[in-house]
Motif scaffolding. Structure first.
Motif, PDB file in Angstrom:
ATOM      1  N   GLU A 297       0.830  -1.204   0.000  1.00 45.10           N
ATOM      2  CA  GLU A 297       0.000   0.000   0.000  1.00 45.10           C
ATOM      3  C   GLU A 297       0.864   1.254   0.000  1.00 45.10           C
ATOM      4  O   GLU A 297       0.494   2.284  -0.553  1.00 45.10           O
ATOM      5  CB  GLU A 297      -0.920  -0.003   1.220  1.00 45.10           C
ATOM      6  CG  GLU A 297      -2.057  -1.019   1.126  1.00 45.10           C
ATOM      7  CD  GLU A 297      -2.853  -1.101   2.425  1.00 45.10           C
ATOM      8  OE1 GLU A 297      -2.603  -0.253   3.310  1.00 45.10           O
ATOM      9  OE2 GLU A 297      -3.703  -2.001   2.553  1.00 45.10           O
ATOM     10  N   GLN A 298       2.054   1.175   0.622  1.00 49.32           N
ATOM     11  CA  GLN A 298       2.924   2.344   0.711  1.00 49.32           C
ATOM     12  C   GLN A 298       3.871   2.452  -0.475  1.00 49.32           C
ATOM     13  O   GLN A 298       4.798   3.252  -0.470  1.00 49.32           O
ATOM     14  CB  GLN A 298       3.719   2.287   2.021  1.00 49.32           C
ATOM     15  CG  GLN A 298       2.839   2.417   3.259  1.00 49.32           C
ATOM     16  CD  GLN A 298       3.625   2.311   4.548  1.00 49.32           C
ATOM     17  OE1 GLN A 298       4.759   1.851   4.564  1.00 49.32           O
ATOM     18  NE2 GLN A 298       3.024   2.765   5.639  1.00 49.32           N
ATOM     19  N   GLY A 299       3.674   1.637  -1.494  1.00 43.34           N
ATOM     20  CA  GLY A 299       4.451   1.768  -2.710  1.00 43.34           C
ATOM     21  C   GLY A 299       5.723   0.952  -2.747  1.00 43.34           C
ATOM     22  O   GLY A 299       6.524   1.101  -3.673  1.00 43.34           O
ATOM     23  N   VAL A 300       5.926   0.093  -1.766  1.00 42.51           N
ATOM     24  CA  VAL A 300       7.106  -0.764  -1.770  1.00 42.51           C
ATOM     25  C   VAL A 300       6.817  -1.981  -2.651  1.00 42.51           C
ATOM     26  O   VAL A 300       5.790  -2.637  -2.490  1.00 42.51           O
ATOM     27  CB  VAL A 300       7.468  -1.217  -0.338  1.00 42.51           C
ATOM     28  CG1 VAL A 300       8.675  -2.160  -0.388  1.00 42.51           C
ATOM     29  CG2 VAL A 300       7.754  -0.021   0.553  1.00 42.51           C
ATOM     30  N   VAL A 301       7.722  -2.267  -3.559  1.00 42.14           N
ATOM     31  CA  VAL A 301       7.556  -3.425  -4.434  1.00 42.14           C
ATOM     32  C   VAL A 301       7.950  -4.685  -3.661  1.00 42.14           C
ATOM     33  O   VAL A 301       9.090  -4.815  -3.220  1.00 42.14           O
ATOM     34  CB  VAL A 301       8.422  -3.297  -5.698  1.00 42.14           C
ATOM     35  CG1 VAL A 301       8.295  -4.549  -6.563  1.00 42.14           C
ATOM     36  CG2 VAL A 301       8.029  -2.055  -6.485  1.00 42.14           C
TER      37      VAL A 301
ATOM     38  N   GLY B 269      15.000   8.702   7.600  1.00 37.36           N
ATOM     39  CA  GLY B 269      15.484   9.302   6.363  1.00 37.36           C
ATOM     40  C   GLY B 269      15.778   8.336   5.235  1.00 37.36           C
ATOM     41  O   GLY B 269      16.447   8.708   4.262  1.00 37.36           O
ATOM     42  N   TYR B 270      15.266   7.106   5.325  1.00 39.67           N
ATOM     43  CA  TYR B 270      15.477   6.137   4.260  1.00 39.67           C
ATOM     44  C   TYR B 270      14.157   5.780   3.591  1.00 39.67           C
ATOM     45  O   TYR B 270      13.088   5.957   4.172  1.00 39.67           O
ATOM     46  CB  TYR B 270      16.167   4.871   4.786  1.00 39.67           C
ATOM     47  CG  TYR B 270      17.646   5.081   5.000  1.00 39.67           C
ATOM     48  CD1 TYR B 270      18.570   4.757   4.008  1.00 39.67           C
ATOM     49  CD2 TYR B 270      18.115   5.654   6.187  1.00 39.67           C
ATOM     50  CE1 TYR B 270      19.921   4.992   4.198  1.00 39.67           C
ATOM     51  CE2 TYR B 270      19.477   5.890   6.368  1.00 39.67           C
ATOM     52  CZ  TYR B 270      20.377   5.550   5.364  1.00 39.67           C
ATOM     53  OH  TYR B 270      21.705   5.795   5.540  1.00 39.67           O
ATOM     54  N   ARG B 271      14.278   5.285   2.383  1.00 37.49           N
ATOM     55  CA  ARG B 271      13.098   4.867   1.618  1.00 37.49           C
ATOM     56  C   ARG B 271      13.275   3.401   1.220  1.00 37.49           C
ATOM     57  O   ARG B 271      14.288   3.029   0.628  1.00 37.49           O
ATOM     58  CB  ARG B 271      12.960   5.737   0.371  1.00 37.49           C
ATOM     59  CG  ARG B 271      11.889   5.316  -0.603  1.00 37.49           C
ATOM     60  CD  ARG B 271      11.707   6.391  -1.681  1.00 37.49           C
ATOM     61  NE  ARG B 271      12.971   6.725  -2.307  1.00 37.49           N
ATOM     62  CZ  ARG B 271      13.463   6.113  -3.397  1.00 37.49           C
ATOM     63  NH1 ARG B 271      12.775   5.114  -3.939  1.00 37.49           N
ATOM     64  NH2 ARG B 271      14.608   6.496  -3.922  1.00 37.49           N
ATOM     65  N   THR B 272      12.294   2.566   1.577  1.00 41.22           N
ATOM     66  CA  THR B 272      12.337   1.161   1.167  1.00 41.22           C
ATOM     67  C   THR B 272      11.886   1.066  -0.281  1.00 41.22           C
ATOM     68  O   THR B 272      10.767   1.449  -0.619  1.00 41.22           O
ATOM     69  CB  THR B 272      11.428   0.298   2.053  1.00 41.22           C
ATOM     70  OG1 THR B 272      11.798   0.472   3.426  1.00 41.22           O
ATOM     71  CG2 THR B 272      11.558  -1.178   1.685  1.00 41.22           C
TER      72      THR B 272
END
Length: 373
Positions: free
Chosen positions: A27-31, A342-345
């Motif tokens: 749902e949060q856009g993580v593949v 500060g990271y993006r999965t």
């Protein structure tokens, strides 16, 4: 191939929580990629650890009956390498013939506690470890001679002494009864020396899949400095070292670091440094020495990363974090902390390391905000 068994859905000890974690990630856009399974999910285990007991017919060895410590005799396990089954069966047969006693948990008496067999898939070498309740083995020469006669691939026969009233398999003392103290195997192009107590992934086929994905996510060009937290005997570190400028591995278990250093020498890899200690203590010390990481790889136990290690990662600010996880619940928890810092999965790749069980490992790629993959 995405031909995983039914076990390949991302579940662990709490399937509901883990399913929610995966759905929330999507749902949060993580593949979240389909699980990478095995085309032949049978006979994949390279290690057998078989408890030994006794019945009126003599020695038995196999599995504990559900909810008990009653041993159900077993000759075949369909996820064990056939050679492991063969050695265990032979050891039981020889033990019965020689009148070897089995350990009794209730009385603390009897000799043979466990039979441990390790098989190197690439080289075919085998190690047999007899875990005993005491140092003296009756008819040891006859036992060793018979094993060597009937199991020609055995390169090492060891004894581990465990006299404690415990469910822990191994004791503190291990000695070689015949042959070498290690066997050798490969994962990809990297050779490993495996001792009686070395941790080594039990599914070498899927381990290569898992580690290859880890290297891919690390995005190495040959110029990077990489830190491998929870490095164990250096398996991931040495995979990474083939593609990085410098790799630093840290592990709290002294014996594992000794194995890691030996494995680096075995592969003539001089761009790897290993240190004993807790990651959350050693990595800040490295930072004070001017060592900064472009990539940090973590492969923690099921409880996930120590909170101080996560703080250390956020302070060091590597461009990428590659998180290898055996527990989707603690993975989701730790990714949340790293994302808040500060990271993006970017994506997660599950790998079915243990077909026909509920356990699935996964590799997650995180990049620092502002950094393009």
């Amino acid at each position: 191939a995405d031909t995983a068994s039914a076990s390949s859905s991302a579940v662990s000890t709490d399937p509901n929580t883990d399913s929610m974690s995966v759905n929330l990630a999507r749902e949060q856009g993580v593949v979240v990629h389909p699980t990478l399974g095995m085309s032949e999910p049978w006979r994949y285990r390279n290690k057998a650890q078989v408890p030994i007991g006794v019945t009126e017919g003599g020695l038995v060895g196999g599995f504990y009956a559900r909810g008990s410590h009653r041993i159900v005799d077993m000759d075949t396990c369909l996820i064990q390498d056939e050679r492991n089954d063969e050695v265990v069966a032979r050891v039981k047969e020889i033990g019965r013939m020689l009148g070897i006693s089995a350990y009794n948990e209730e009385t603390g008496r009897g000799l043979l506690r466990h039979v441990v067999v390790k098989t190197a898939f690439r080289t075919g070498e085998m190690m047999l470890v007899l875990v005993t309740n005491g140092r003296d083995i009756p008819h040891a020469d006859a036992w060793i001679g018979s094993i060597r006669e009937h199991v020609p691939h055995v390169a090492s026969i060891c004894q581990n002494v465990n006299t404690k009233r415990t469910n822990v398999i191994f004791g503190d003392e291990t000695r070689v009864l015949w042959g070498r103290d290690v066997i050798y195997d490969y994962i990809g192009n990297v050779q490993f020396a495996i001792s009686a107590r070395s941790f080594y992934q039990v599914n070498p086929v899927q381990t290569e899949v898992l580690y290859s994905k880890t290297v891919e996510y690390a995005g190495l060009t040959g110029k990077e400095t990489v830190i491998d937290a929870y490095c164990g005997i250096g398996t991931i570190s040495l995979f990474l070292a083939q593609h990085a400028d410098q790799v630093y591995g840290v592990e709290i278990v002294k014996e594992a670091i000794e194995d890691a250093r030996s494995n680096a020498l075995l592969n003539n890899m001089r761009n790897v440094k290993f240190e004993v200690g807790a990651s959350e203590d050693v990595i800040p010390a490295w930072k004070e020495q001017g060592i900064t990481a472009d990539v940090i790889v973590v492969d923690p136990p099921r409880k996930g990363c120590d909170p101080r290690l996560l703080d250390t990662i956020l302070e060091m600010k590597p461009e990428r974090v590659v998180y290898v996880s055996c527990n989707p619940s603690t993975l989701a928890r730790d990714l949340r902390i790293l994302e808040d810092g500060g990271y993006r999965t970017v994506e997660v790749q599950p790998v079915d390391m243990f077909p026909h069980t509920v356990h699935v490992e996964s590799v997650a790629l995180l990049v620092r905000d502002g950094i393009h993959r």
